[in-house]
Structure formats: structure tokens, C-alpha cells
Design a protein around this motif. Structure first.
Motif, PDB file in Angstrom:
ATOM      1  N   THR A 227      90.086  20.305  83.228  1.00 32.81           N
ATOM      2  CA  THR A 227      90.026  20.580  84.692  1.00 32.81           C
ATOM      3  C   THR A 227      89.226  21.910  85.019  1.00 32.81           C
ATOM      4  O   THR A 227      89.398  22.782  84.036  1.00 32.81           O
ATOM      5  CB  THR A 227      91.686  20.853  85.145  1.00 32.81           C
ATOM      6  OG1 THR A 227      92.229  19.624  84.843  1.00 32.81           O
ATOM      7  CG2 THR A 227      91.818  21.011  86.434  1.00 32.81           C
ATOM      8  N   TRP A 228      88.668  21.943  86.036  1.00 36.94           N
ATOM      9  CA  TRP A 228      87.939  23.041  86.437  1.00 36.94           C
ATOM     10  C   TRP A 228      88.353  23.258  87.842  1.00 36.94           C
ATOM     11  O   TRP A 228      88.861  22.645  88.588  1.00 36.94           O
ATOM     12  CB  TRP A 228      86.393  22.676  86.785  1.00 36.94           C
ATOM     13  CG  TRP A 228      85.727  22.102  85.249  1.00 36.94           C
ATOM     14  CD1 TRP A 228      86.048  20.976  84.601  1.00 36.94           C
ATOM     15  CD2 TRP A 228      84.646  22.791  84.741  1.00 36.94           C
ATOM     16  NE1 TRP A 228      85.151  20.908  83.684  1.00 36.94           N
ATOM     17  CE2 TRP A 228      84.255  22.140  83.625  1.00 36.94           C
ATOM     18  CE3 TRP A 228      83.866  23.969  84.880  1.00 36.94           C
ATOM     19  CZ2 TRP A 228      83.187  22.519  82.804  1.00 36.94           C
ATOM     20  CZ3 TRP A 228      82.971  24.407  84.374  1.00 36.94           C
ATOM     21  CH2 TRP A 228      82.239  23.678  83.053  1.00 36.94           C
ATOM     22  N   GLY A 237      90.422  28.372  99.402  1.00 39.25           N
ATOM     23  CA  GLY A 237      91.423  27.860  98.410  1.00 39.25           C
ATOM     24  C   GLY A 237      90.478  27.451  97.136  1.00 39.25           C
ATOM     25  O   GLY A 237      89.531  28.117  97.003  1.00 39.25           O
ATOM     26  N   VAL A 238      90.998  26.695  96.201  1.00 36.81           N
ATOM     27  CA  VAL A 238      90.307  26.194  94.964  1.00 36.81           C
ATOM     28  C   VAL A 238      90.273  24.795  95.190  1.00 36.81           C
ATOM     29  O   VAL A 238      91.075  23.891  95.503  1.00 36.81           O
ATOM     30  CB  VAL A 238      90.984  26.709  93.932  1.00 36.81           C
ATOM     31  CG1 VAL A 238      90.909  28.104  93.790  1.00 36.81           C
ATOM     32  CG2 VAL A 238      92.545  26.353  93.824  1.00 36.81           C
ATOM     33  N   TRP A 239      89.191  24.126  94.667  1.00 36.33           N
ATOM     34  CA  TRP A 239      88.807  22.835  94.666  1.00 36.33           C
ATOM     35  C   TRP A 239      89.125  22.460  93.090  1.00 36.33           C
ATOM     36  O   TRP A 239      88.708  23.354  92.158  1.00 36.33           O
ATOM     37  CB  TRP A 239      87.243  22.513  94.544  1.00 36.33           C
ATOM     38  CG  TRP A 239      86.975  22.790  96.074  1.00 36.33           C
ATOM     39  CD1 TRP A 239      86.277  23.723  96.620  1.00 36.33           C
ATOM     40  CD2 TRP A 239      87.291  21.742  97.420  1.00 36.33           C
ATOM     41  NE1 TRP A 239      86.111  23.495  97.914  1.00 36.33           N
ATOM     42  CE2 TRP A 239      86.603  22.246  98.454  1.00 36.33           C
ATOM     43  CE3 TRP A 239      87.767  20.586  97.315  1.00 36.33           C
ATOM     44  CZ2 TRP A 239      86.697  21.784  99.718  1.00 36.33           C
ATOM     45  CZ3 TRP A 239      87.899  20.008  98.648  1.00 36.33           C
ATOM     46  CH2 TRP A 239      87.464  20.477  99.731  1.00 36.33           C
ATOM     47  N   VAL A 240      89.711  21.635  92.857  1.00 33.15           N
ATOM     48  CA  VAL A 240      90.240  21.055  91.427  1.00 33.15           C
ATOM     49  C   VAL A 240      89.223  19.862  91.146  1.00 33.15           C
ATOM     50  O   VAL A 240      89.205  18.731  91.744  1.00 33.15           O
ATOM     51  CB  VAL A 240      91.485  20.532  91.542  1.00 33.15           C
ATOM     52  CG1 VAL A 240      91.971  20.071  89.865  1.00 33.15           C
ATOM     53  CG2 VAL A 240      92.675  21.281  91.831  1.00 33.15           C
ATOM     54  N   VAL A 241      88.268  20.034  90.152  1.00 29.66           N
ATOM     55  CA  VAL A 241      87.316  19.409  89.796  1.00 29.66           C
ATOM     56  C   VAL A 241      87.483  18.588  88.450  1.00 29.66           C
ATOM     57  O   VAL A 241      87.818  19.359  87.399  1.00 29.66           O
ATOM     58  CB  VAL A 241      86.189  20.100  89.853  1.00 29.66           C
ATOM     59  CG1 VAL A 241      84.741  19.222  89.563  1.00 29.66           C
ATOM     60  CG2 VAL A 241      85.828  20.632  91.273  1.00 29.66           C
ATOM     61  N   ASP A 242      86.969  17.299  88.103  1.00 31.39           N
ATOM     62  CA  ASP A 242      86.817  16.860  86.801  1.00 31.39           C
ATOM     63  C   ASP A 242      85.345  16.945  86.638  1.00 31.39           C
ATOM     64  O   ASP A 242      84.280  16.609  87.278  1.00 31.39           O
ATOM     65  CB  ASP A 242      87.113  15.438  87.154  1.00 31.39           C
ATOM     66  CG  ASP A 242      86.809  14.411  85.645  1.00 31.39           C
ATOM     67  OD1 ASP A 242      86.156  15.025  85.045  1.00 31.39           O
ATOM     68  OD2 ASP A 242      87.495  13.581  85.636  1.00 31.39           O
ATOM     69  N   GLY A 243      85.125  17.921  85.512  1.00 29.15           N
ATOM     70  CA  GLY A 243      83.719  18.174  85.115  1.00 29.15           C
ATOM     71  C   GLY A 243      83.089  17.325  84.406  1.00 29.15           C
ATOM     72  O   GLY A 243      81.768  16.931  84.804  1.00 29.15           O
ATOM     73  N   ASP A 244      83.687  16.530  83.563  1.00 31.85           N
ATOM     74  CA  ASP A 244      82.924  15.276  82.898  1.00 31.85           C
ATOM     75  C   ASP A 244      82.296  14.239  83.872  1.00 31.85           C
ATOM     76  O   ASP A 244      81.058  13.954  83.772  1.00 31.85           O
ATOM     77  CB  ASP A 244      83.779  14.655  81.944  1.00 31.85           C
ATOM     78  CG  ASP A 244      84.255  15.609  80.868  1.00 31.85           C
ATOM     79  OD1 ASP A 244      83.408  16.481  80.534  1.00 31.85           O
ATOM     80  OD2 ASP A 244      85.083  15.024  80.099  1.00 31.85           O
ATOM     81  N   ARG A 245      83.136  14.106  84.919  1.00 30.23           N
ATOM     82  CA  ARG A 245      82.791  12.789  86.020  1.00 30.23           C
ATOM     83  C   ARG A 245      81.956  13.843  87.176  1.00 30.23           C
ATOM     84  O   ARG A 245      81.341  12.990  88.090  1.00 30.23           O
ATOM     85  CB  ARG A 245      83.928  12.156  86.512  1.00 30.23           C
ATOM     86  CG  ARG A 245      84.518  11.376  85.344  1.00 30.23           C
ATOM     87  CD  ARG A 245      86.034  10.785  86.149  1.00 30.23           C
ATOM     88  NE  ARG A 245      85.321   9.962  87.368  1.00 30.23           N
ATOM     89  CZ  ARG A 245      86.014  10.221  88.486  1.00 30.23           C
ATOM     90  NH1 ARG A 245      86.774  10.958  88.668  1.00 30.23           N
ATOM     91  NH2 ARG A 245      85.916   9.565  89.728  1.00 30.23           N
TER      92      ARG A 245
END
Length: 365
Positions: A227-228, A237-245
Motif C-alpha cells: 500500500t502507498w 488528506g491522503v490517497w491510498v494507492v495500489d502501486g503495482d496496479r
């Protein structure tokens, strides 16, 4: 950079190299644990390369072109050194032996020897807003903000090796994947995230963050490597990102002007500096939830910084208040507010635990 800095005895030698799903970037030191990228960053787990360095906080003052040097034992500024126009960040090199002051308006990097405290001769470098190092230690990456480029350079001489145009505005901050094979870069003024292949020095993909005029700032990968988190100053705020995708999972509102992101020494928490409202939000990595908010008495503008070697103090620059905040990580109370130069920005705390540095104000693993 052929050898790893030697590890101090305080780092458990019984912990073996992790087994990750895919192959690592060749030449990259393997993580100590597959489930914790920051396992080498435990309190006071200093490598032999840095264990005798004087304990200091180095604060670049953007508007003054100086660096304030703070003794954290006394919370006093012990000297102020002129370094160049537009001092942005103080960045530890991959081998932990040099701190580089980024002067993006003065087009130079100034080397600082953390063992002696001596500032060296400026190295001419175009537009160095920020600075990172590839996980194998083979290249420095200059974030050339105005030129919209990632410039891969020799990590010692800073000679140019390859220039990668990114075609986005405000390329600023980054972090690296668990296997070291890619990095994700934020573009502050166009609202983009860019994924870059470390070995090939090429762009793998890009997305624009949702919302009205997003302004991504700092980026941190979670200890589990899956998780990024991306701070967004305008969306607050913060975005929660899937780095692989390279895909957005969700948004979490933390506070006005979300800016800097720092991992606690026990890998349990993420400190989120909300520059616009003078607060720090805490995110629990295990649950992915926000669990607390600490407010600076009287308000403030907490920006960039890092955590002390023992993990007890979060040091942050007060960008628009010309101060530095020392914040107790146990309960969030303000320990000290220290007057520095004008517009302090990307301060670093030194020394820090870890084996090698990926750059910024100290992303050590």
C-alpha cells in the motif's frame, strides 16, 4: 558505492533476508523482513557508518538560502551557514556519508560531511528541487521541478547519466517499491502520479488523482510493501494507492494542507503533517485507519522533517512561521518551538537508523 555501511550491534543479526514475491532490483540490499520494509529502522539501530556522527538537526531555510544547525540535546541553533539560493531539502546519500543540500533556485547541491559538520564546495546541478537514490546505490535522481525532468546522475560526482522527461508539472516527491524495481513520483501542480522503471529509466504509467485540482506532495510505501500513501495538500488528506496496479483505492481526509509523511520507528504509525491547519494526523498501518490528531498550540505550518533516532521526537519545519517544531511521539505534545531562518523546509535529523538511504529527508531501509 560498492559496500554496505556496516551495521551496529544494536541491529539483530539473527533476522535473515526476506523472501519477496518477485526478484529484487540487482544489487539492492534485501529487506530484513518481507512484512516490514522499515525493519532496519528500529530505535537507535545505527549503522557503523553513522554511529559516531554528531546528533544534529539540519534545517534548510528556503528564503534565506541558509541551513540552521540545531543541537537536539539543548534545542538550540548552534550555527547558521549560507549555502545557496532556494535551499529546499537536506538529503542523506545512499551510503550515508554525505548530506546534500538542494538549492534549486541556485542550481547547486552542497555536500555536508555529517561526521565533521563541514559544508563543502557547491556542485553545479540544474534545478535540484529534491534528490533520491536508487535502491542499488548506482544512481542519484534529481527532481528537476521547473524542467519537468527526472535526471539520473552519478551518486558521487552528480554527473548526468540520463535525463527522463516526465511531462508533468511540479515533479517533487517519490518512494520506491519493496523490490526496488520501480518508484512512484508525485507531480504537485498537474495532480499526477508517475510510475518509473528503475533499471530502464523509463515511464511505466501515469494517473491523475481524482478530485478538483489535486496537489500531491509526499509519498510513503507501507511497511508491508503493498500500500502507498500520497499526501494531497489541496484535497487535504491522503490517497491510498495500489502501486503495482497504479490505481487509487480510496481517499482519507486528514486535515487542511496534508503535506509530509513519516514512519514511526516501530513501523506501526504514519505521521501526516497537515501544514494548513497546524496539526499532525496518525494513521495505524495495521488497520489502515486514522487513530489520532495532534494539534500544535496556537496553530502552525508543519511541513517536512523526520523522526529522531530513538523514535521519541518528531521534528518538523514550520514553513510559514520560521520555526522548527519538536513533537513528542508518545502523546503529541509540543516539546519545543525553535526559531530558525525564513521559510524552513525539508529538514533532516541525523544520524538515523537504517542501512542505506533512498533520499528525501531520510527514507532509510
Amino acid at each position: 558505492m560498492d559496500g554496505m555501511p556496516g551495521m551496529h550491534a544494536s541491529v539483530p543479526s539473527s533476522v535473515g533476508a526476506a523472501s519477496l514475491p518477485g526478484p529484487l532490483l540487482p544489487g539492492m540490499p534485501p529487506p530484513l523482513r518481507a512484512d516490514d520494509l522499515y525493519a532496519a529502522d528500529r530505535p537507535n539501530a545505527l549503522s557503523d557508518a553513522v554511529k559516531d556522527d554528531p546528533v544534529r538537526v539540519y534545517v534548510p531555510n528556503f528564503d534565506d538560502g541558509t541551513v540552521s544547525v540545531i543541537d537536539p540535546a539543548t534545542y538550540q541553533v548552534i550555527k547558521t551557514v549560507r549555502v545557496g539560493k532556494g535551499a529546499q531539502h537536506v538529503v542523506p546519500s545512499w551510503d550515508l556519508r554525505t548530506l546534500w543540500i538542494n538549492n534549486n533556485e541556485g542550481n547547486s547541491l552542497v555536500p555536508l560531511d555529517p561526521a565533521t559538520g563541514v559544508f563543502g564546495k557547491p556542485v553545479p546541478v540544474d534545478d535540484p528541487y529534491n534528490l533520491y537514490f536508487t535502491p542499488d546505490g548506482k544512481a542519484a535522481i534529481v527532481m528537476a521541478e521547473e524542467q519537468e525532468q527526472l535526471v539520473f546522475r552519478d551518486p558521487h560526482t552528480m554527473a548526468v547519466r540520463k535525463t527522463l522527461p516526465v511531462h508533468c508539472k511540479g515533479v517533487n516527491h517519490a518512494d520506491f517499491s519493496a523490490d526496488g524495481r520501480y518508484l512512484i513520483v508525485s507531480c504537485e501542480f498537474s495532480g499526477d502520479l508517475i510510475k518509473v522503471d528503475v533499471a530502464k529509466r523509463s515511464i511505466l504509467g501515469r494517473i491523475r488523482l481524482p478530485g478538483h485540482h489535486p496537489m500531491p506532495q509526499d509519498i510513503k510505501i507501507a511497511p508491508d510493501g503493498r500500500t502507498w500513501y500520497v499526501a494531497d495538500m489541496n484535497t487535504s488528506g491522503v490517497w491510498v494507492v495500489d502501486g503495482d496496479r497504479l490505481a487509487v483505492r480510496k481517499f482519507m481526509r486528514t486535515g487542511e494542507g496534508a503535506h509530509g509523511l513519516y514512519v514511526s520507528r516501530d513501523s506501526r504509525s504514519l505521521y501526516i503533517a497537515n501544514r494548513g491547519e497546524g496539526s499532525i494526523s496518525l494513521l495505524n498501518f495495521a488497520t489502515g485507519k486514522l487513530v489520532a490528531k495532534w494539534r500544535i498550540p496556537g496553530g502552525g505550518s508543519p511541513d517536512m522533517g523526520n523522526v529522531s533516532a530513538d523514535g521519541k521526537v518528531l521534528w518538523l519545519s514550520g514553513r510559514y512561521d520560521n520555526v522548527v517544531y519538536a513533537i513528542d511521539t508518545k502523546d503529541g505534545h509540543l516539546v519545543k518551538k525553535i526559531k530558525v531562518g525564513r521559510e524552513p523546509h525539508g529538514l533532516t535529523v541525523w544520524p538515523q537508523p537504517g542501512r542505506y538511504s533512498l533520499g528525501h529527508t531520510g527514507i532509510l531501509r
